[in-house]
Design a protein around this motif. Structure first.
Motif, PDB file in Angstrom:
ATOM      1  N   GLY A 180      -7.528   1.819   5.064  1.00  0.00           N
ATOM      2  CA  GLY A 180      -8.371   2.996   4.376  1.00  0.00           C
ATOM      3  C   GLY A 180      -8.382   3.942   5.374  1.00  0.00           C
ATOM      4  N   VAL A 227     -13.765  -1.318   3.026  1.00  0.00           N
ATOM      5  CA  VAL A 227     -12.746  -0.174   3.175  1.00  0.00           C
ATOM      6  C   VAL A 227     -13.194   1.358   2.723  1.00  0.00           C
ATOM      7  CG1 VAL A 227     -10.587   0.501   2.116  1.00  0.00           C
ATOM      8  CG2 VAL A 227     -10.967  -1.773   2.674  1.00  0.00           C
ATOM      9  N   THR A 228     -14.010   1.228   1.562  1.00  0.00           N
ATOM     10  CA  THR A 228     -14.424   2.551   1.590  1.00  0.00           C
ATOM     11  C   THR A 228     -15.604   3.147   2.306  1.00  0.00           C
ATOM     12  OG1 THR A 228     -16.117   1.744  -0.416  1.00  0.00           O
ATOM     13  CG2 THR A 228     -13.877   2.273  -1.170  1.00  0.00           C
ATOM     14  N   VAL A 278      -4.811   2.455  -2.164  1.00  0.00           N
ATOM     15  CA  VAL A 278      -5.013   1.287  -1.055  1.00  0.00           C
ATOM     16  C   VAL A 278      -5.675   0.294  -2.174  1.00  0.00           C
ATOM     17  CG1 VAL A 278      -6.536   0.651   0.737  1.00  0.00           C
ATOM     18  CG2 VAL A 278      -5.505   2.867   0.745  1.00  0.00           C
ATOM     19  N   THR A 279      -4.991  -0.870  -2.197  1.00  0.00           N
ATOM     20  CA  THR A 279      -5.508  -2.099  -3.044  1.00  0.00           C
ATOM     21  C   THR A 279      -6.153  -2.924  -2.196  1.00  0.00           C
ATOM     22  OG1 THR A 279      -3.341  -3.189  -2.796  1.00  0.00           O
ATOM     23  CG2 THR A 279      -3.698  -1.930  -4.739  1.00  0.00           C
ATOM     24  N   THR A 280      -7.289  -3.684  -2.362  1.00  0.00           N
ATOM     25  CA  THR A 280      -8.153  -4.334  -1.587  1.00  0.00           C
ATOM     26  C   THR A 280      -9.196  -5.099  -2.213  1.00  0.00           C
ATOM     27  OG1 THR A 280      -9.423  -4.317   0.405  1.00  0.00           O
ATOM     28  CG2 THR A 280      -9.851  -2.469  -1.177  1.00  0.00           C
ATOM     29  N   ALA A 332     -13.842  -3.899  -1.204  1.00  0.00           N
ATOM     30  CA  ALA A 332     -14.015  -2.620  -1.387  1.00  0.00           C
ATOM     31  C   ALA A 332     -15.164  -1.929  -0.602  1.00  0.00           C
ATOM     32  CB  ALA A 332     -14.602  -2.375  -2.944  1.00  0.00           C
ATOM     33  N   PRO A 334      -4.424  -3.883 -10.064  1.00  0.00           N
ATOM     34  CA  PRO A 334      -4.014  -3.018  -9.195  1.00  0.00           C
ATOM     35  C   PRO A 334      -2.278  -2.544  -9.566  1.00  0.00           C
ATOM     36  CG  PRO A 334      -3.852  -5.103  -8.313  1.00  0.00           C
ATOM     37  CD  PRO A 334      -4.676  -5.380  -9.789  1.00  0.00           C
ATOM     38  N   VAL A 346     -12.128   6.173  -7.037  1.00  0.00           N
ATOM     39  CA  VAL A 346     -12.375   4.648  -7.101  1.00  0.00           C
ATOM     40  C   VAL A 346     -12.283   4.519  -8.794  1.00  0.00           C
ATOM     41  CG1 VAL A 346     -13.948   2.676  -6.711  1.00  0.00           C
ATOM     42  CG2 VAL A 346     -14.005   4.360  -5.234  1.00  0.00           C
ATOM     43  N   LEU A 392     -11.906  10.557  -2.528  1.00  0.00           N
ATOM     44  CA  LEU A 392     -11.779   9.138  -2.558  1.00  0.00           C
ATOM     45  C   LEU A 392     -12.086   9.011  -4.089  1.00  0.00           C
ATOM     46  CD1 LEU A 392     -11.601   6.455  -1.727  1.00  0.00           C
ATOM     47  CD2 LEU A 392     -14.060   6.375  -1.062  1.00  0.00           C
ATOM     48  N   LYS A 433      -8.654   3.867  -4.799  1.00  0.00           N
ATOM     49  CA  LYS A 433      -8.851   2.419  -4.847  1.00  0.00           C
ATOM     50  C   LYS A 433      -8.909   1.871  -6.178  1.00  0.00           C
ATOM     51  CE  LYS A 433     -12.043  -0.010  -4.637  1.00  0.00           C
ATOM     52  NZ  LYS A 433     -11.380  -1.272  -5.381  1.00  0.00           N
ATOM     53  N   LEU A 447       1.013  -1.015  -0.126  1.00  0.00           N
ATOM     54  CA  LEU A 447       0.111   0.000  -0.084  1.00  0.00           C
ATOM     55  C   LEU A 447       0.949   1.264   0.120  1.00  0.00           C
ATOM     56  CD1 LEU A 447      -2.638  -1.008   3.009  1.00  0.00           C
ATOM     57  CD2 LEU A 447      -2.464  -1.656   0.405  1.00  0.00           C
TER      58      LEU A 447
END
Length: 494
Positions: free
Chosen positions: A61, A228-229, A220-222, A225, A197, A164, A162, A191, A24
């Motif tokens: 996050g 985290v968001t 932030v890779t996840t 989603a 990613p 996405v 943020l 994200k 991250l």
């Protein structure tokens, strides 16, 4: 490909993958996810694992948002020229590393290298465009109508954002959001999609090396989603959400953000009509159709989804398009002479095939393609269907694959009615040599963009976005930076 060429290709791929960070990026530092969680990134052409990367949790996050909030005041106070210079250095770096970025895109997303190179060039242009816009943020001054007051307006950064991004254009959808945010003086948490990613992590590395201050850009890779968001969207410190993806997810995010009246930009799904009138140049229309349909393997919100062709030319257009589609070569995107790569995953291929089988069951005639290809990867043959009836699902749903359904019309008014008979309104394509008709149809289409006698509309210098359920706001063009700026009015007593 000879054994030597294969070895060279594999060596280049391994080297490109090895140079990508796998952690991250938070507060200017590379760090592991909480608990050391990781997830695998797959090559959709082979089904094999390319790399594994950090899998962020909700605390990760929030740490990224903490870093963005901490950096916001100083970043907003940074002179516009400094922000511009950072973006220009990032543009130069991406351009210099174009081959490496293109290879990463092809490996994790699947598109052929030629298309990946085009995405890198397109994506880099957003960095150059917004480097120029950064120094042109302007307000206004005027005398009030009654003459007693002066009206001053100024533009200021929205604040922490943020962002996405989707998997289908892993570089360009990032630069299209990061570029204006940086230019406007906003910090951000990005994200990227879990399918792709690696490109975003490589881009974060470029920005760090270009001198972007710590905490301005956090990645932030996840695989989680929503988990985290969700806390970020609910956090009062976040000031803006920008999302590119499906309409269903976009609706959910708008609803989620509504309780805070969070400022949002939504670039959502499309169901683009491709209109071919009886006076169209059929050579140009067929080439435009292939471009509008097959760009990104059809996995694009701008992809032509419904081909509406005048009855007098429908038969000829259908057969010529089928011939062109049948001539396209499928294969792993790194291969020579490949036109069509794999779909992103097994679920995507299954959904495309379900739509094709439904259209055939409804009475559509299969002219070419119509099935999965190969034992490895997620390939689907370029497909053309003629006489697709109105009740076929693919006319109402976004296909997101290499499938062209054709239906016909007799009158201009009917063509417009069919084109507008959807809740999507992103883009439409029109082929006609009649100027008066072109103007009437372009004005009558309920879309945010129109390609007139061309199958490609995306341009960093133009406002990208749709109407109806295709989204809110615009990205790119002079309007793109306004999405990251607030207007403040000051009344002055002289």
């Amino acid at each position: 490909m000879t054994a030597t060429q294969q070895a060279v290709t594999e060596s280049a791929e391994a080297a490109a993958l090895a140079r990508v960070p796998d952690q991250l990026f938070i507060g200017g530092s590379w760090r592991d996810a909480e608990g050391g969680r990781r997830f695998a990134v797959e090559d959709p052409a082979t089904g094999t694992v390319l790399r594994d990367v950090a899998d962020a949790s909700p605390p990760d996050g929030l740490a990224a948002l903490d870093a963005a909030v901490a950096a916001q005041a100083s970043w907003a106070a940074t002179p516009p020229r400094e922000r511009s210079d950072i973006l220009r250095r990032a543009f130069d770096a991406v351009t210099a590393q174009a081959e490496e970025f293109a290879l990463l895109i092809t490996l994790e997303m699947g598109k052929p290298l030629a298309e990946s190179r085009a995405e890198v060039a397109y994506g880099a242009e957003f960095l150059r465009w917004f480097s120029e816009e950064a120094v042109r943020i302007a307000g206004g001054y005027q005398v009030a109508p009654q003459g007693a007051t002066r009206l001053l307006t100024m533009k200021q950064p929205v604040g922490p954002c943020l962002l996405v991004t989707p998997w289908n254009f892993p570089l360009a959808m990032g630069t299209r959001k990061i570029g204006p945010a940086v230019a406007a003086g906003c910090t951000m948490v990005v994200k990227p999609a879990p399918q792709t990613p690696l490109t975003m992590l490589a881009l974060a590395k470029v920005f760090a090396e270009a001198g972007l201050p710590e905490g301005v850009l956090n990645v932030v890779t996840t695989t989680e989603a929503a988990e985290v968001t969700g806390p970020l969207i609910a956090d009062p410190r976040l000031r803006k959400l920008s999302f590119t993806g499906s309409t269903a997810v976009g609706r959910a995010l708008v609803a989620q953000s509504a309780t805070r009246l969070l400022r949002v930009s939504m670039e959502l799904g499309g169901n683009a009509p491709f209109l071919v009138f009886d006076d169209a140049d059929l050579d140009a229309a067929v080439e435009g159709a292939v471009l509008a349909k097959m760009r990104n393997i059809g996995e694009a919100c701008t992809a032509a989804n419904r081909f509406l062709v005048h009855t007098s030319v429908a038969r000829e257009f259908s057969h010529r398009l089928a011939e062109r589609m049948a001539s396209l070569t499928l294969g792993r995107g790194t291969g020579s002479g490949v036109h069509v790569g794999p779909l992103i995953d097994a679920a995507a291929r299954e959904r495309v095939d379900t739509l094709v089988q439904d259209a055939v069951a409804c009475g559509g005639r299969l002219l070419t393609g119509g099935g999965a290809v190969g034992e490895r990867g997620y390939f689907y043959s370029p497909t053309v269907l003629a006489d697709v009836p109105a009740d076929a699902r693919m006319l109402a749903e976004e296909i997101f694959g290499p499938v062209a359904p054709i239906t016909s019309f007799t009158e201009e008014s009917q063509a417009l009615r069919l084109a507008n008979s959807t809740d999507a309104g992103l883009v439409a394509y029109v082929f006609t040599r009649d100027l008066s008709r072109a103007l009437r149809v372009c004005e009558g289409l309920e879309t945010g963009m129109v390609g007139l006698n061309q199958g490609l509309v995306s341009n960093p210098a133009a406002p990208f976005g749709g109407v109806k359920a295709s989204g809110l706001g615009r990205e790119g063009g002079p309007q793109g930076i306004d999405e990251y700026l607030e207007v403040k009015y000051v009344g002055i007593q002289p």
